[in-house]
Motif scaffolding. Structure first.
Motif, PDB file in Angstrom:
ATOM      1  N   LEU A  51       0.861  -1.175   0.000  1.00 24.30           N
ATOM      2  CA  LEU A  51       0.000   0.000   0.000  1.00 24.30           C
ATOM      3  C   LEU A  51       0.900   1.228   0.000  1.00 24.30           C
ATOM      4  O   LEU A  51       1.502   1.570   1.008  1.00 24.30           O
ATOM      5  CB  LEU A  51      -0.905   0.007   1.239  1.00 24.30           C
ATOM      6  N   MET A  52       1.021   1.851  -1.163  1.00 21.08           N
ATOM      7  CA  MET A  52       1.882   3.013  -1.342  1.00 21.08           C
ATOM      8  C   MET A  52       0.988   4.225  -1.517  1.00 21.08           C
ATOM      9  O   MET A  52       0.296   4.360  -2.519  1.00 21.08           O
ATOM     10  CB  MET A  52       2.767   2.816  -2.572  1.00 21.08           C
ATOM     11  N   LYS A  53       0.989   5.111  -0.528  1.00 18.16           N
ATOM     12  CA  LYS A  53       0.137   6.299  -0.575  1.00 18.16           C
ATOM     13  C   LYS A  53       0.774   7.370  -1.457  1.00 18.16           C
ATOM     14  O   LYS A  53       1.962   7.329  -1.750  1.00 18.16           O
ATOM     15  CB  LYS A  53      -0.099   6.811   0.835  1.00 18.16           C
ATOM     16  N   PRO A  54      -0.036   8.356  -1.892  1.00 14.86           N
ATOM     17  CA  PRO A  54       0.479   9.380  -2.805  1.00 14.86           C
ATOM     18  C   PRO A  54       1.636  10.175  -2.201  1.00 14.86           C
ATOM     19  O   PRO A  54       1.689  10.401  -1.003  1.00 14.86           O
ATOM     20  CB  PRO A  54      -0.723  10.303  -3.036  1.00 14.86           C
ATOM     21  N   PHE A  55       2.535  10.571  -3.066  1.00 13.73           N
ATOM     22  CA  PHE A  55       3.653  11.460  -2.748  1.00 13.73           C
ATOM     23  C   PHE A  55       4.704  10.830  -1.836  1.00 13.73           C
ATOM     24  O   PHE A  55       5.554  11.540  -1.315  1.00 13.73           O
ATOM     25  CB  PHE A  55       3.158  12.800  -2.192  1.00 13.73           C
ATOM     26  N   ALA A  56       4.659   9.530  -1.655  1.00 12.35           N
ATOM     27  CA  ALA A  56       5.770   8.840  -0.992  1.00 12.35           C
ATOM     28  C   ALA A  56       6.899   8.752  -2.024  1.00 12.35           C
ATOM     29  O   ALA A  56       6.644   8.616  -3.217  1.00 12.35           O
ATOM     30  CB  ALA A  56       5.356   7.449  -0.546  1.00 12.35           C
ATOM     31  N   THR A  57       8.130   8.831  -1.555  1.00 15.98           N
ATOM     32  CA  THR A  57       9.279   8.843  -2.459  1.00 15.98           C
ATOM     33  C   THR A  57      10.230   7.718  -2.111  1.00 15.98           C
ATOM     34  O   THR A  57      10.539   7.507  -0.937  1.00 15.98           O
ATOM     35  CB  THR A  57      10.036  10.185  -2.351  1.00 15.98           C
ATOM     36  N   ILE A  58      10.685   6.999  -3.122  1.00 15.60           N
ATOM     37  CA  ILE A  58      11.697   5.975  -2.925  1.00 15.60           C
ATOM     38  C   ILE A  58      12.882   6.324  -3.818  1.00 15.60           C
ATOM     39  O   ILE A  58      12.762   6.344  -5.046  1.00 15.60           O
ATOM     40  CB  ILE A  58      11.179   4.566  -3.254  1.00 15.60           C
ATOM     41  N   LEU A  59      14.012   6.613  -3.195  1.00 15.71           N
ATOM     42  CA  LEU A  59      15.239   6.872  -3.928  1.00 15.71           C
ATOM     43  C   LEU A  59      15.947   5.548  -4.180  1.00 15.71           C
ATOM     44  O   LEU A  59      15.989   4.692  -3.303  1.00 15.71           O
ATOM     45  CB  LEU A  59      16.148   7.803  -3.129  1.00 15.71           C
ATOM     46  N   PHE A  60      16.500   5.366  -5.343  1.00 19.42           N
ATOM     47  CA  PHE A  60      17.156   4.117  -5.748  1.00 19.42           C
ATOM     48  C   PHE A  60      16.244   2.911  -5.514  1.00 19.42           C
ATOM     49  O   PHE A  60      16.604   1.972  -4.803  1.00 19.42           O
ATOM     50  CB  PHE A  60      18.485   3.923  -5.014  1.00 19.42           C
ATOM     51  N   PRO A  61      15.046   2.887  -6.126  1.00 17.03           N
ATOM     52  CA  PRO A  61      14.117   1.779  -5.888  1.00 17.03           C
ATOM     53  C   PRO A  61      14.670   0.423  -6.323  1.00 17.03           C
ATOM     54  O   PRO A  61      14.247  -0.613  -5.801  1.00 17.03           O
ATOM     55  CB  PRO A  61      12.881   2.170  -6.702  1.00 17.03           C
ATOM     56  N   GLU A  62      15.642   0.424  -7.231  1.00 19.58           N
ATOM     57  CA  GLU A  62      16.222  -0.854  -7.654  1.00 19.58           C
ATOM     58  C   GLU A  62      17.041  -1.504  -6.548  1.00 19.58           C
ATOM     59  O   GLU A  62      17.427  -2.662  -6.665  1.00 19.58           O
ATOM     60  CB  GLU A  62      17.071  -0.662  -8.915  1.00 19.58           C
ATOM     61  N   ARG A  63      17.270  -0.801  -5.447  1.00 17.09           N
ATOM     62  CA  ARG A  63      18.005  -1.341  -4.293  1.00 17.09           C
ATOM     63  C   ARG A  63      17.109  -1.534  -3.080  1.00 17.09           C
ATOM     64  O   ARG A  63      17.598  -1.792  -1.982  1.00 17.09           O
ATOM     65  CB  ARG A  63      19.139  -0.392  -3.918  1.00 17.09           C
ATOM     66  N   VAL A  64      15.795  -1.404  -3.254  1.00 18.35           N
ATOM     67  CA  VAL A  64      14.844  -1.503  -2.138  1.00 18.35           C
ATOM     68  C   VAL A  64      14.030  -2.778  -2.266  1.00 18.35           C
ATOM     69  O   VAL A  64      13.505  -3.089  -3.338  1.00 18.35           O
ATOM     70  CB  VAL A  64      13.909  -0.274  -2.109  1.00 18.35           C
ATOM     71  N   SER A  65      13.922  -3.518  -1.156  1.00 24.39           N
ATOM     72  CA  SER A  65      13.095  -4.721  -1.091  1.00 24.39           C
ATOM     73  C   SER A  65      12.019  -4.509  -0.032  1.00 24.39           C
ATOM     74  O   SER A  65      12.331  -4.175   1.109  1.00 24.39           O
ATOM     75  CB  SER A  65      13.938  -5.938  -0.708  1.00 24.39           C
ATOM     76  N   LEU A  66      10.762  -4.693  -0.423  1.00 25.79           N
ATOM     77  CA  LEU A  66       9.646  -4.568   0.508  1.00 25.79           C
ATOM     78  C   LEU A  66       8.964  -5.917   0.632  1.00 25.79           C
ATOM     79  O   LEU A  66       8.670  -6.565  -0.367  1.00 25.79           O
ATOM     80  CB  LEU A  66       8.640  -3.523   0.012  1.00 25.79           C
ATOM     81  N   GLY A  67       8.687  -6.333   1.863  1.00 26.12           N
ATOM     82  CA  GLY A  67       8.039  -7.612   2.116  1.00 26.12           C
ATOM     83  C   GLY A  67       6.529  -7.531   1.943  1.00 26.12           C
ATOM     84  O   GLY A  67       5.984  -6.581   1.389  1.00 26.12           O
ATOM     85  N   ASN A  68       5.835  -8.537   2.468  1.00 26.26           N
ATOM     86  CA  ASN A  68       4.384  -8.610   2.364  1.00 26.26           C
ATOM     87  C   ASN A  68       3.715  -7.634   3.322  1.00 26.26           C
ATOM     88  O   ASN A  68       4.188  -7.406   4.436  1.00 26.26           O
ATOM     89  CB  ASN A  68       3.911 -10.022   2.673  1.00 26.26           C
ATOM     90  N   HIS A  69       2.583  -7.077   2.878  1.00 29.00           N
ATOM     91  CA  HIS A  69       1.716  -6.214   3.685  1.00 29.00           C
ATOM     92  C   HIS A  69       2.453  -5.010   4.256  1.00 29.00           C
ATOM     93  O   HIS A  69       2.339  -4.696   5.436  1.00 29.00           O
ATOM     94  CB  HIS A  69       1.045  -7.032   4.796  1.00 29.00           C
ATOM     95  N   VAL A  70       3.192  -4.315   3.402  1.00 30.74           N
ATOM     96  CA  VAL A  70       3.912  -3.106   3.786  1.00 30.74           C
ATOM     97  C   VAL A  70       3.091  -1.900   3.355  1.00 30.74           C
ATOM     98  O   VAL A  70       2.534  -1.867   2.262  1.00 30.74           O
ATOM     99  CB  VAL A  70       5.310  -3.057   3.121  1.00 30.74           C
ATOM    100  N   SER A  71       3.020  -0.904   4.233  1.00 28.79           N
ATOM    101  CA  SER A  71       2.325   0.339   3.936  1.00 28.79           C
ATOM    102  C   SER A  71       3.302   1.498   4.074  1.00 28.79           C
ATOM    103  O   SER A  71       3.972   1.627   5.094  1.00 28.79           O
ATOM    104  CB  SER A  71       1.155   0.522   4.905  1.00 28.79           C
ATOM    105  N   ILE A  72       3.392   2.327   3.036  1.00 28.74           N
ATOM    106  CA  ILE A  72       4.245   3.510   3.045  1.00 28.74           C
ATOM    107  C   ILE A  72       3.307   4.717   2.951  1.00 28.74           C
ATOM    108  O   ILE A  72       2.567   4.860   1.982  1.00 28.74           O
ATOM    109  CB  ILE A  72       5.238   3.511   1.858  1.00 28.74           C
ATOM    110  N   ASN A  73       3.341   5.593   3.960  1.00 24.51           N
ATOM    111  CA  ASN A  73       2.402   6.706   4.037  1.00 24.51           C
ATOM    112  C   ASN A  73       2.846   7.918   3.235  1.00 24.51           C
ATOM    113  O   ASN A  73       3.965   7.975   2.731  1.00 24.51           O
ATOM    114  CB  ASN A  73       2.172   7.099   5.492  1.00 24.51           C
ATOM    115  N   GLU A  74       1.945   8.914   3.158  1.00 19.92           N
ATOM    116  CA  GLU A  74       2.188  10.133   2.401  1.00 19.92           C
ATOM    117  C   GLU A  74       3.478  10.810   2.849  1.00 19.92           C
ATOM    118  O   GLU A  74       3.790  10.853   4.029  1.00 19.92           O
ATOM    119  CB  GLU A  74       1.044  11.137   2.588  1.00 19.92           C
ATOM    120  N   TYR A  75       4.205  11.329   1.885  1.00 18.02           N
ATOM    121  CA  TYR A  75       5.413  12.132   2.091  1.00 18.02           C
ATOM    122  C   TYR A  75       6.532  11.397   2.820  1.00 18.02           C
ATOM    123  O   TYR A  75       7.451  12.018   3.327  1.00 18.02           O
ATOM    124  CB  TYR A  75       5.071  13.444   2.815  1.00 18.02           C
ATOM    125  N   CYS A  76       6.467  10.080   2.851  1.00 29.24           N
ATOM    126  CA  CYS A  76       7.539   9.278   3.442  1.00 29.24           C
ATOM    127  C   CYS A  76       8.679   9.180   2.423  1.00 29.24           C
ATOM    128  O   CYS A  76       8.447   9.084   1.224  1.00 29.24           O
ATOM    129  CB  CYS A  76       7.008   7.896   3.770  1.00 29.24           C
TER     130      CYS A  76
END
Length: 86
Positions: A51-76
């Motif tokens: 669950l990725m909310k609007p305006f969350a930012t991931i820098l270098f997403p090719e180096r990021v691993s997210l598991g099951n049922h992860v929520s990233i909130n606004e402006y994170c």
């Protein structure tokens, strides 16, 4: 530090950021589905139920691993420089 060619920077980063900007303007359920589809392609690993909310930012997403049922909130901000696993 890895070397990135001019072409890779243009294609990989500029277009990725453009499409992410477009995905952030979709409201509610449609936006969640669009962002989930985008990040399943962009992240190193993306588990089920992201669950990725609007305006969350991931820098270098090719180096990021997210598991099951992860929520990233606004402006994170998640920075994958080096590597990030959640």
């Amino acid at each position: 530090s890895e070397k990135i060619s001019w072409w890779d920077a243009l294609v990989k980063y500029t277009l990725r950021d453009f499409f992410l900007g477009i995905a952030n303007i979709f409201p509610s359920s449609i936006g969640y589905l669009v962002r989930r589809a985008f990040y399943k392609l962009a992240l190193r690993k993306c588990g089920e139920g992201l669950l990725m909310k609007p305006f969350a930012t991931i820098l270098f997403p090719e180096r990021v691993s997210l598991g099951n049922h992860v929520s990233i909130n606004e402006y994170c901000l998640l920075d994958g420089d080096g590597e990030l696993m959640i």
